[in-house]
Scaffold this active site. Structure first.
Site, PDB file in Angstrom:
ATOM      1  N   GLY A   6      -2.427   4.514  -4.025  1.00  0.00           N
ATOM      2  CA  GLY A   6      -2.481   3.326  -4.873  1.00  0.00           C
ATOM      3  C   GLY A   6      -1.585   3.382  -6.092  1.00  0.00           C
ATOM      4  O   GLY A   6      -1.381   2.371  -6.762  1.00  0.00           O
ATOM      5  N   TYR A  29       0.842  -1.190   0.000  1.00  0.00           N
ATOM      6  CA  TYR A  29       0.000   0.000   0.000  1.00  0.00           C
ATOM      7  C   TYR A  29       0.876   1.239   0.000  1.00  0.00           C
ATOM      8  O   TYR A  29       2.043   1.208   0.369  1.00  0.00           O
ATOM      9  CB  TYR A  29      -0.984   0.011   1.180  1.00  0.00           C
ATOM     10  CG  TYR A  29      -0.368   0.297   2.522  1.00  0.00           C
ATOM     11  CD1 TYR A  29      -0.325   1.608   3.018  1.00  0.00           C
ATOM     12  CD2 TYR A  29       0.155  -0.706   3.311  1.00  0.00           C
ATOM     13  CE1 TYR A  29       0.238   1.878   4.250  1.00  0.00           C
ATOM     14  CE2 TYR A  29       0.704  -0.445   4.545  1.00  0.00           C
ATOM     15  CZ  TYR A  29       0.747   0.846   5.012  1.00  0.00           C
ATOM     16  OH  TYR A  29       1.300   1.123   6.232  1.00  0.00           O
ATOM     17  N   CYS A  30       0.289   2.325  -0.467  1.00  0.00           N
ATOM     18  CA  CYS A  30       0.931   3.641  -0.446  1.00  0.00           C
ATOM     19  C   CYS A  30      -0.158   4.634  -0.053  1.00  0.00           C
ATOM     20  O   CYS A  30      -1.147   4.251   0.557  1.00  0.00           O
ATOM     21  CB  CYS A  30       1.559   3.965  -1.796  1.00  0.00           C
ATOM     22  SG  CYS A  30       0.366   4.075  -3.147  1.00  0.00           S
ATOM     23  N   GLN A  31       0.013   5.878  -0.395  1.00  0.00           N
ATOM     24  CA  GLN A  31      -0.984   6.874   0.000  1.00  0.00           C
ATOM     25  C   GLN A  31      -2.284   6.731  -0.795  1.00  0.00           C
ATOM     26  O   GLN A  31      -3.361   6.795  -0.235  1.00  0.00           O
ATOM     27  CB  GLN A  31      -0.408   8.292  -0.151  1.00  0.00           C
ATOM     28  CG  GLN A  31      -1.225   9.372   0.509  1.00  0.00           C
ATOM     29  CD  GLN A  31      -1.276   9.237   2.038  1.00  0.00           C
ATOM     30  OE1 GLN A  31      -0.398   8.672   2.666  1.00  0.00           O
ATOM     31  NE2 GLN A  31      -2.340   9.742   2.626  1.00  0.00           N
ATOM     32  N   PHE A  33      -3.642   4.212   1.653  1.00  0.00           N
ATOM     33  CA  PHE A  33      -3.722   4.495   3.085  1.00  0.00           C
ATOM     34  C   PHE A  33      -4.758   5.570   3.407  1.00  0.00           C
ATOM     35  O   PHE A  33      -5.384   5.534   4.467  1.00  0.00           O
ATOM     36  CB  PHE A  33      -2.339   4.915   3.603  1.00  0.00           C
ATOM     37  CG  PHE A  33      -2.285   5.147   5.083  1.00  0.00           C
ATOM     38  CD1 PHE A  33      -2.374   4.079   5.963  1.00  0.00           C
ATOM     39  CD2 PHE A  33      -2.160   6.419   5.607  1.00  0.00           C
ATOM     40  CE1 PHE A  33      -2.319   4.276   7.338  1.00  0.00           C
ATOM     41  CE2 PHE A  33      -2.109   6.635   6.973  1.00  0.00           C
ATOM     42  CZ  PHE A  33      -2.192   5.563   7.842  1.00  0.00           C
TER      43      PHE A  33
END
Length: 126
Positions: free
Chosen positions: A91, A87-89, A116
């Site tokens: 996608g 995951y990141c901020q 996130f």
């Protein structure tokens, strides 16, 4: 007239590149809803591909921080025989990370839909 042709060629190239990235990402990683993500991430390697300052600001409980910018150098820290949940901020970076891992032989790759910023589960902050 020549500049019009050039502009059309550039637009077509951008569209082709975008479509190529979209479909190669679809092949490399399965995007999961938050519920699906929660159901499986405890049995997998949970990787946050955001930068360290973003990770310190808050991250999913139990995740490891391997920023996308360091992924090539730190790929040995990720086991290819276990599922990898990324995951990141939002996608975007997790999709790129999945493509990199997929090219290196990782096949069991998942990412959090919306990243996130859409996460409502438990988080930890430093």
């Amino acid at each position: 007239m020549g500049s019009l042709y050039f502009l059309i060629i550039v637009i077509v190239a951008v569209i082709a590149y975008t479509l190529y990235n979209y479909f190669s990402q679809k092949r490399a990683v399965k995007t999961l809803t938050e519920e699906e993500f929660k159901a499986g991430y405890r049995k997998a390697q949970l990787i946050d591909v955001r930068e360290a300052n973003e990770f310190d600001g808050g991250h999913i409980l139990g995740s490891r921080n391997i920023p996308l910018s360091q992924l090539k150098m730190r790929m040995k820290e990720i086991r290819p025989d276990k599922p990898v949940y990324l995951y990141c901020q939002s996608g975007m970076r997790s999709g790129r990370a999945a493509q990199m891992l997929y090219r290196k032989g990782y096949k069991d790759l998942y990412q959090l839909q919306g990243g996130f910023k859409k996460w409502t589960g438990k988080i930890k902050s430093k």
